[in-house]
Write an enzyme that holds these catalytic residues in place. Structure first.
Site, PDB file in Angstrom:
ATOM      1  N   ARG A 117      -8.924  -1.964  -1.040  1.00 50.28           N
ATOM      2  CA  ARG A 117      -7.896  -3.008  -0.252  1.00 50.28           C
ATOM      3  C   ARG A 117      -6.828  -3.374  -0.873  1.00 50.28           C
ATOM      4  NH1 ARG A 117     -12.126  -6.503   1.422  1.00 50.28           N
ATOM      5  NH2 ARG A 117     -10.141  -7.232   2.449  1.00 50.28           N
ATOM      6  N   SER A 118      -6.024  -4.061  -0.222  1.00 48.85           N
ATOM      7  CA  SER A 118      -4.528  -4.183  -0.562  1.00 48.85           C
ATOM      8  C   SER A 118      -3.609  -4.328  -1.764  1.00 48.85           C
ATOM      9  CB  SER A 118      -3.645  -4.829   0.232  1.00 48.85           C
ATOM     10  OG  SER A 118      -4.475  -5.977   0.229  1.00 48.85           O
ATOM     11  N   GLU A 139      -8.465  -0.587  14.502  1.00 48.93           N
ATOM     12  CA  GLU A 139      -8.821  -0.924  13.410  1.00 48.93           C
ATOM     13  C   GLU A 139      -8.521  -2.572  13.829  1.00 48.93           C
ATOM     14  OE1 GLU A 139      -8.938  -2.742   9.089  1.00 48.93           O
ATOM     15  OE2 GLU A 139      -8.537  -0.361   9.976  1.00 48.93           O
ATOM     16  N   LYS A 160     -15.917  -0.945   3.053  1.00 46.05           N
ATOM     17  CA  LYS A 160     -14.666  -2.130   1.783  1.00 46.05           C
ATOM     18  C   LYS A 160     -16.527  -2.300   0.839  1.00 46.05           C
ATOM     19  CE  LYS A 160     -10.631  -3.016   3.684  1.00 46.05           C
ATOM     20  NZ  LYS A 160     -10.293  -4.041   4.773  1.00 46.05           N
ATOM     21  N   GLU A 207       0.540  -0.995  -0.074  1.00 45.74           N
ATOM     22  CA  GLU A 207       0.304  -0.198  -0.339  1.00 45.74           C
ATOM     23  C   GLU A 207       0.629   1.691   0.373  1.00 45.74           C
ATOM     24  OE1 GLU A 207      -2.894  -0.666   2.989  1.00 45.74           O
ATOM     25  OE2 GLU A 207      -3.900  -2.081   1.936  1.00 45.74           O
ATOM     26  N   ASP A 258     -13.508  -4.110  10.994  1.00 46.07           N
ATOM     27  CA  ASP A 258     -13.455  -4.481   9.490  1.00 46.07           C
ATOM     28  C   ASP A 258     -14.252  -5.775   9.371  1.00 46.07           C
ATOM     29  OD1 ASP A 258     -12.577  -4.923   7.162  1.00 46.07           O
ATOM     30  OD2 ASP A 258     -10.207  -4.948   7.301  1.00 46.07           O
ATOM     31  N   ASP A 301      -3.843  -0.159  11.886  1.00 43.76           N
ATOM     32  CA  ASP A 301      -4.688  -1.436  11.599  1.00 43.76           C
ATOM     33  C   ASP A 301      -4.263  -2.459  11.777  1.00 43.76           C
ATOM     34  OD1 ASP A 301      -6.627  -3.453  10.662  1.00 43.76           O
ATOM     35  OD2 ASP A 301      -6.140  -3.200   8.429  1.00 43.76           O
TER      36      ASP A 301
END
Length: 434
Positions: free
Chosen positions: A372-373, A293, A343, A210, A318, A245
């Site tokens: 998303r990654s 998260e 998401k 990311e 998540d 996260d």
């Protein structure tokens, strides 16, 4: 205006894996959408259909999902002559045609690709920008520019280092506009690069999936220390806060947690949920951590509830909630968290994403829109976060074009709104509160 033609294809995401892209044609032109894909996925997510043909793309092909669109969904939507502004009707039809609880017949990646393209076509049909169309669909009279949460240090399943916790983010809440937040984020990012280079050498500044740095550190506290130092060096100590996260489901082991899960297994080092909660509380005390998260496993409900009640910060679900209205309702009832990570590909349609967002907001939660990654150059979530007025978005570091595509689109939206632009800033958790 009805749909004239739909054509899907396999394209590549930012990790070099195939994903679904959909072209949708109306009399107004071509509308294109691409679907993202996650690495650390919650077990309750809608099903992303992969071919599992090991002779092709290591089993990760999406030709079946593409075929479901081209052979089944496309003819049905074209023959029904539905107007593209009727988002809910079209999404509902696809969900009914699929007929499964988790979209496993067509794949959430097939349904979502079409759903996103329909939404883009609907905006043009109405003659409004996409963010405005989304705001209308959600019943929001105003729109809000979000605080970006830049994931600048990567660990967990996103990086090849020893770090257990997946993301360490900076949020420039003290900025006065989105453009200023971008500048602060970029400047802290470059300072962080120098801090890491000085401490760990040039090799340590390679980036993860990311765009964040992935230095080979084991202690999660060390990542926070690096951030604190970079923020200070950039001169923004009072304007930037930290989010994390943890993605704790990735290192949950039989009721306990393994903070060194990338090393050979050793049960003697596992810690209890209470010990992990105490570690988070020490982070909150020593650093400007305002959001955590997935602090616990997706089924460790007791630990979530206890932590949310006592932490005094934003606790984001998540893997716990997977953008699914049923899981959100349960988490709200049990007060397990106080913010939803949204998401679109976890639930698999625009309509259900909007419903998930509204449900979370009606329970007094915050909502953070997320990439998303495995991403593409598609910028739908930039318009989504503005239209849904959630006030916060995470879509990676200010590095790698598939991440910047989203941030740059929000810059354009801010410019287009001109004097009407309202930036969430320090009210990012509840930007609509008067």
């Amino acid at each position: 205006m009805s749909i004239l033609k739909i054509h899907a294809r396999e394209i590549f995401d930012s990790r070099g894996n195939p994903t679904v892209e959909v072209d949708l044609y109306t009399a107004k032109g071509l509308f294109r959408a691409a679907v993202p894909s996650g690495a650390s996925t919650g077990i309750y997510e809608a099903l992303e259909l992969r071919d599992n043909d090991k002779t092709r793309f290591m089993g990760k092909g999406v030709s079946k999902a593409v075929e479901h669109i081209n052979k089944t969904i496309a003819p049905a939507l074209v023959s029904k002559k539905l107007n593209v502004v009727e988002q809910e009707k079209i999404d509902q039809l696809m969900i009914e045609m699929d007929g499964t609880e988790n979209k496993s017949k067509f794949g959430a990646n097939a349904i979502l690709g079409v759903s996103l393209a329909v939404c883009k076509a609907g905006a043009v049909e109405k003659g409004v920008p996409l963010y405005r169309h989304i705001a209308d669909l959600a019943g929001n009279p105003e729109v809000i520019l979000p605080v970006p949460a830049f994931n600048v240090i990567n660990g967990g399943s996103h990086a090849g280092n020893k770090l257990a916790m997946q993301e360490f983010m900076i949020l420039p809440v003290g900025a006065s506009s989105f453009r200023e937040a971008m500048r602060i984020g970029a400047e802290v990012y470059h300072n962080l690069k120098n801090v890491i280079k000085e401490k760990y050498g040039k090799d340590a500044t390679n980036v993860g999936d990311e765009g964040g740095f992935a230095p080979n550190i084991l202690e999660n506290k060390e990542a926070l220390e690096l951030l604190k130092s970079a923020i200070a060096k950039a001169g923004y100590t009072d304007q930037v806060v930290i989010g994390m996260d943890v993605a704790a489901s990735e290192f949950y082991r039989a009721g306990k947690y393994d903070l060194d899960f990338k090393s050979p297994d050793d049960a003697s080092r596992y810690i209890t949920p209470d010990q992990l909660a105490d570690l988070y509380k020490s982070f909150i005390k020593d650093y400007p951590v305002v959001s955590i998260e997935d602090p616990f496993d997706q089924d460790d409900w007791d630990a979530w509830q206890k932590f949310t009640a006592t932490a005094g910060i934003q606790v984001v679900g998540d893997d716990l909630t997977v953008t699914n209205p049923k899981r959100i309702a349960k988490a709200a009832g049990e007060k397990s968290c106080n913010c939803l990570l949204l998401k679109v590909n976890q639930i698999g349609s625009v309509t259900e994403s909007l419903q998930a967002c509204k449900l979370a907001q009606s329970n007094g939660w915050g909502v953070m829109v997320s990439h998303r990654s495995g991403e593409t150059e598609d910028t739908f979530i930039a318009d989504l976060v503005v239209g849904l007025c959630t006030g916060q978005i995470k879509t990676g570091a200010p590095c790698r074009s598939e991440r910047l595509a989203k941030y740059n689109q929000i810059l354009r939206i801010e410019e287009e709104l001109g004097s009407k632009a309202k930036f969430a800033g320090r009210s990012f958790r509840n930007p609509l509160a008067k």
